[in-house]
Design a protein around this motif. Structure first.
Motif, PDB file in Angstrom:
ATOM      1  N   ASN A  77     -15.199 -20.866 -20.195  1.00  0.00           N
ATOM      2  CA  ASN A  77     -14.962 -20.871 -21.644  1.00  0.00           C
ATOM      3  C   ASN A  77     -14.921 -19.463 -22.221  1.00  0.00           C
ATOM      4  O   ASN A  77     -14.120 -19.176 -23.120  1.00  0.00           O
ATOM      5  CB  ASN A  77     -16.037 -21.703 -22.341  1.00  0.00           C
ATOM      6  CG  ASN A  77     -15.696 -23.183 -22.381  1.00  0.00           C
ATOM      7  OD1 ASN A  77     -14.712 -23.583 -22.985  1.00  0.00           O
ATOM      8  ND2 ASN A  77     -16.495 -23.984 -21.707  1.00  0.00           N
ATOM      9  N   ASN A  78     -15.755 -18.582 -21.710  1.00  0.00           N
ATOM     10  CA  ASN A  78     -15.737 -17.205 -22.185  1.00  0.00           C
ATOM     11  C   ASN A  78     -14.421 -16.519 -21.829  1.00  0.00           C
ATOM     12  O   ASN A  78     -13.856 -15.758 -22.634  1.00  0.00           O
ATOM     13  CB  ASN A  78     -16.905 -16.422 -21.599  1.00  0.00           C
ATOM     14  CG  ASN A  78     -18.228 -16.784 -22.240  1.00  0.00           C
ATOM     15  OD1 ASN A  78     -18.272 -17.468 -23.258  1.00  0.00           O
ATOM     16  ND2 ASN A  78     -19.320 -16.343 -21.652  1.00  0.00           N
ATOM     17  N   LEU A  79     -13.922 -16.778 -20.622  1.00  0.00           N
ATOM     18  CA  LEU A  79     -12.643 -16.197 -20.209  1.00  0.00           C
ATOM     19  C   LEU A  79     -11.492 -16.722 -21.064  1.00  0.00           C
ATOM     20  O   LEU A  79     -10.653 -15.955 -21.548  1.00  0.00           O
ATOM     21  CB  LEU A  79     -12.374 -16.511 -18.737  1.00  0.00           C
ATOM     22  CG  LEU A  79     -13.178 -15.731 -17.703  1.00  0.00           C
ATOM     23  CD1 LEU A  79     -12.967 -16.321 -16.316  1.00  0.00           C
ATOM     24  CD2 LEU A  79     -12.794 -14.253 -17.710  1.00  0.00           C
ATOM     25  N   ALA A  84      -7.553 -16.060 -25.463  1.00  0.00           N
ATOM     26  CA  ALA A  84      -6.932 -16.603 -26.673  1.00  0.00           C
ATOM     27  C   ALA A  84      -7.002 -15.606 -27.816  1.00  0.00           C
ATOM     28  O   ALA A  84      -6.074 -15.498 -28.628  1.00  0.00           O
ATOM     29  CB  ALA A  84      -7.609 -17.911 -27.068  1.00  0.00           C
ATOM     30  N   GLU A  85      -8.091 -14.870 -27.885  1.00  0.00           N
ATOM     31  CA  GLU A  85      -8.238 -13.861 -28.938  1.00  0.00           C
ATOM     32  C   GLU A  85      -7.245 -12.721 -28.753  1.00  0.00           C
ATOM     33  O   GLU A  85      -6.866 -12.056 -29.721  1.00  0.00           O
ATOM     34  CB  GLU A  85      -9.667 -13.317 -28.929  1.00  0.00           C
ATOM     35  CG  GLU A  85     -10.697 -14.345 -29.388  1.00  0.00           C
ATOM     36  CD  GLU A  85     -12.130 -13.887 -29.178  1.00  0.00           C
ATOM     37  OE1 GLU A  85     -12.322 -12.848 -28.505  1.00  0.00           O
ATOM     38  OE2 GLU A  85     -13.045 -14.566 -29.672  1.00  0.00           O
ATOM     39  N   ASN A  86      -6.813 -12.507 -27.512  1.00  0.00           N
ATOM     40  CA  ASN A  86      -5.811 -11.470 -27.243  1.00  0.00           C
ATOM     41  C   ASN A  86      -4.420 -11.890 -27.677  1.00  0.00           C
ATOM     42  O   ASN A  86      -3.539 -11.065 -27.875  1.00  0.00           O
ATOM     43  CB  ASN A  86      -5.771 -11.151 -25.740  1.00  0.00           C
ATOM     44  CG  ASN A  86      -6.996 -10.381 -25.281  1.00  0.00           C
ATOM     45  OD1 ASN A  86      -7.742  -9.848 -26.090  1.00  0.00           O
ATOM     46  ND2 ASN A  86      -7.192 -10.320 -23.968  1.00  0.00           N
ATOM     47  N   ASN A  87      -4.199 -13.184 -27.804  1.00  0.00           N
ATOM     48  CA  ASN A  87      -2.880 -13.713 -28.095  1.00  0.00           C
ATOM     49  C   ASN A  87      -2.857 -14.316 -29.493  1.00  0.00           C
ATOM     50  O   ASN A  87      -3.366 -15.406 -29.723  1.00  0.00           O
ATOM     51  CB  ASN A  87      -2.506 -14.773 -27.053  1.00  0.00           C
ATOM     52  CG  ASN A  87      -1.066 -15.232 -27.191  1.00  0.00           C
ATOM     53  OD1 ASN A  87      -0.385 -14.925 -28.169  1.00  0.00           O
ATOM     54  ND2 ASN A  87      -0.596 -15.977 -26.197  1.00  0.00           N
ATOM     55  N   LEU A 234      -4.755 -12.527 -18.650  1.00  0.00           N
ATOM     56  CA  LEU A 234      -4.626 -11.072 -18.648  1.00  0.00           C
ATOM     57  C   LEU A 234      -5.722 -10.461 -19.516  1.00  0.00           C
ATOM     58  O   LEU A 234      -5.630 -10.430 -20.744  1.00  0.00           O
ATOM     59  CB  LEU A 234      -3.239 -10.670 -19.165  1.00  0.00           C
ATOM     60  CG  LEU A 234      -2.045 -11.229 -18.358  1.00  0.00           C
ATOM     61  CD1 LEU A 234      -0.732 -10.804 -19.004  1.00  0.00           C
ATOM     62  CD2 LEU A 234      -2.114 -10.765 -16.914  1.00  0.00           C
ATOM     63  N   LEU A 235      -6.770  -9.969 -18.876  1.00  0.00           N
ATOM     64  CA  LEU A 235      -7.895  -9.371 -19.585  1.00  0.00           C
ATOM     65  C   LEU A 235      -8.127  -7.955 -19.093  1.00  0.00           C
ATOM     66  O   LEU A 235      -7.844  -7.632 -17.926  1.00  0.00           O
ATOM     67  CB  LEU A 235      -9.170 -10.203 -19.360  1.00  0.00           C
ATOM     68  CG  LEU A 235      -9.129 -11.672 -19.756  1.00  0.00           C
ATOM     69  CD1 LEU A 235     -10.466 -12.338 -19.434  1.00  0.00           C
ATOM     70  CD2 LEU A 235      -8.800 -11.835 -21.230  1.00  0.00           C
ATOM     71  N   THR A 236      -8.631  -7.118 -19.966  1.00  0.00           N
ATOM     72  CA  THR A 236      -8.951  -5.747 -19.583  1.00  0.00           C
ATOM     73  C   THR A 236     -10.230  -5.729 -18.749  1.00  0.00           C
ATOM     74  O   THR A 236     -10.991  -6.696 -18.739  1.00  0.00           O
ATOM     75  CB  THR A 236      -9.157  -4.864 -20.822  1.00  0.00           C
ATOM     76  OG1 THR A 236     -10.329  -5.308 -21.528  1.00  0.00           O
ATOM     77  CG2 THR A 236      -7.946  -4.942 -21.761  1.00  0.00           C
ATOM     78  N   ALA A 242     -17.586  -7.830 -19.956  1.00  0.00           N
ATOM     79  CA  ALA A 242     -18.346  -8.495 -21.017  1.00  0.00           C
ATOM     80  C   ALA A 242     -18.635  -9.946 -20.630  1.00  0.00           C
ATOM     81  O   ALA A 242     -19.733 -10.455 -20.878  1.00  0.00           O
ATOM     82  CB  ALA A 242     -17.572  -8.446 -22.334  1.00  0.00           C
ATOM     83  N   VAL A 243     -17.665 -10.598 -19.995  1.00  0.00           N
ATOM     84  CA  VAL A 243     -17.876 -11.967 -19.529  1.00  0.00           C
ATOM     85  C   VAL A 243     -18.920 -11.981 -18.424  1.00  0.00           C
ATOM     86  O   VAL A 243     -19.804 -12.853 -18.400  1.00  0.00           O
ATOM     87  CB  VAL A 243     -16.550 -12.592 -19.039  1.00  0.00           C
ATOM     88  CG1 VAL A 243     -16.815 -13.957 -18.391  1.00  0.00           C
ATOM     89  CG2 VAL A 243     -15.569 -12.744 -20.194  1.00  0.00           C
TER      90      VAL A 243
END
Length: 313
Positions: A77-79, A84-87, A234-236, A242-243
């Protein structure tokens, strides 16, 4: 997952309150030969589940009870929430408390699946069910399935304490009594050995990835990155870290009262490896070793469990 807390806590509170008024023999019912908690599931819900329409964007977390699904569910869920916040074009229903649902697919009322149609993608769903008892649409539409497995001795140990702490499950006077029930599959969720055997048949499916509890405990950063890649998120590196930091067992246990209410300490008891050594006697070790060798040693998931490493004294 934190945004699911109100529904999660409310449903568990009601289920436990109802179970407190029931006799032990009425706490479980059988569906397709497998036992389920009466106050959390129902035959009507399972019937309605058959028509559940999965989406290709759905993420299914499948694992036998006490294999770490609540922990790994936090990571999932964190991922998904971070992605989703990135998009800006992707809405995330996890933030909509009006649409939230209890995350376990088989838990809830029969109308649950109609309400889930209103949830936007990507839906994160947990389950303890065998693959053949899941809706056909999950496989037909190739939803992403993360299969989580844990060594059987630690599963049995964790399940024993869980049963004795949750009023929705029948408690056991002794560990010996519980061990017999576990080895014969007379457990909520059915047989551990059947579960691993059946999911092994899907290990090569393109939409399925297997992860073990033990390897995630050993290297959580590697596991988080592997899950993100499997889901195509796609996450930095900073977001991934952080996750990782927010999903340590210690971090989750520290806030478990807030996220899981009164059952927090039951769900997040120790979260370790090799706790089985505190309960198993030599006869039980030999029985488990023999059964594993006969049932699972030559299966794909059985090999991934690394039984010789985690289950031998």
């Amino acid at each position: 997952m934190a945004n699911h807390r109100k529904k999660f806590i409310d449903l568990l509170d009601k289920a436990m309150a109802a179970a407190d008024m029931m006799d032990r023999e009425d706490l479980l019912f059988s569906y397709k030969g497998i036992l389920f908690p009466t106050t959390m599931c129902s035959p009507e819900t399972f019937k309605a589940l058959e028509s559940f329409e999965a989406r290709s964007e759905d993420v299914i977390l499948a694992g036998y009870p006490k294999s770490g699904t609540n922990w790994v569910g936090q990571i999932l869920n964190n991922l998904v929430t971070t992605a989703a916040e990135n998009n800006e074009d992707e809405t995330n229903s996890l933030n909509d408390k009006e649409l939230e649902e209890f995350p376990y697919l088989e838990v809830g009322d029969p109308e649950k699946y109609q309400r889930m149609e209103k949830l936007s993608s990507r839906r994160v769903i947990f389950t303890h069910l065998l693959p053949q008892n899941l809706p056909e649409s999950i496989f037909k539409n190739k939803a992403k399935i993360l299969v989580l497995v844990r060594n059987p001795k630690d599963v049995a140990t964790s399940f024993y304490y869980f049963n004795n702490g949750m009023s929705t499950y029948p408690s056991y006077e002794t560990w010996d009594e519980f061990f017999t029930a576990f080895m014969t599959g007379k457990m909520p969720g059915g047989s551990y050995f059947d579960h691993i055997c059946e999911w092994s048949k899907h290990d090569d499916d393109e939409n399925v990835m297997t992860l073990t509890y033990e390897e995630l405990k050993e290297n959580r950063a590697w596991g988080v990155k592997k899950i993100a890649e499997f889901l195509g998120l796609l996450l930095t590196e900073e977001q991934l870290q952080a996750v990782v930091e927010g999903s340590s067992f210690q971090a989750m246990k520290a806030k478990s009262q807030k996220t899981h209410g009164g059952v927090g300490n039951i769900l997040f008891r120790k979260g370790g490896v090799n706790d089985w050594k505190t309960l198993f006697n030599e006869d039980q070790n030999q029985e488990m070793d023999k059964t594993f060798e006969e049932r699972l040693a030559r299966t794909k998931l059985g090999a991934k469990i690394k039984y010789e490493v985690y289950c031998k004294t």
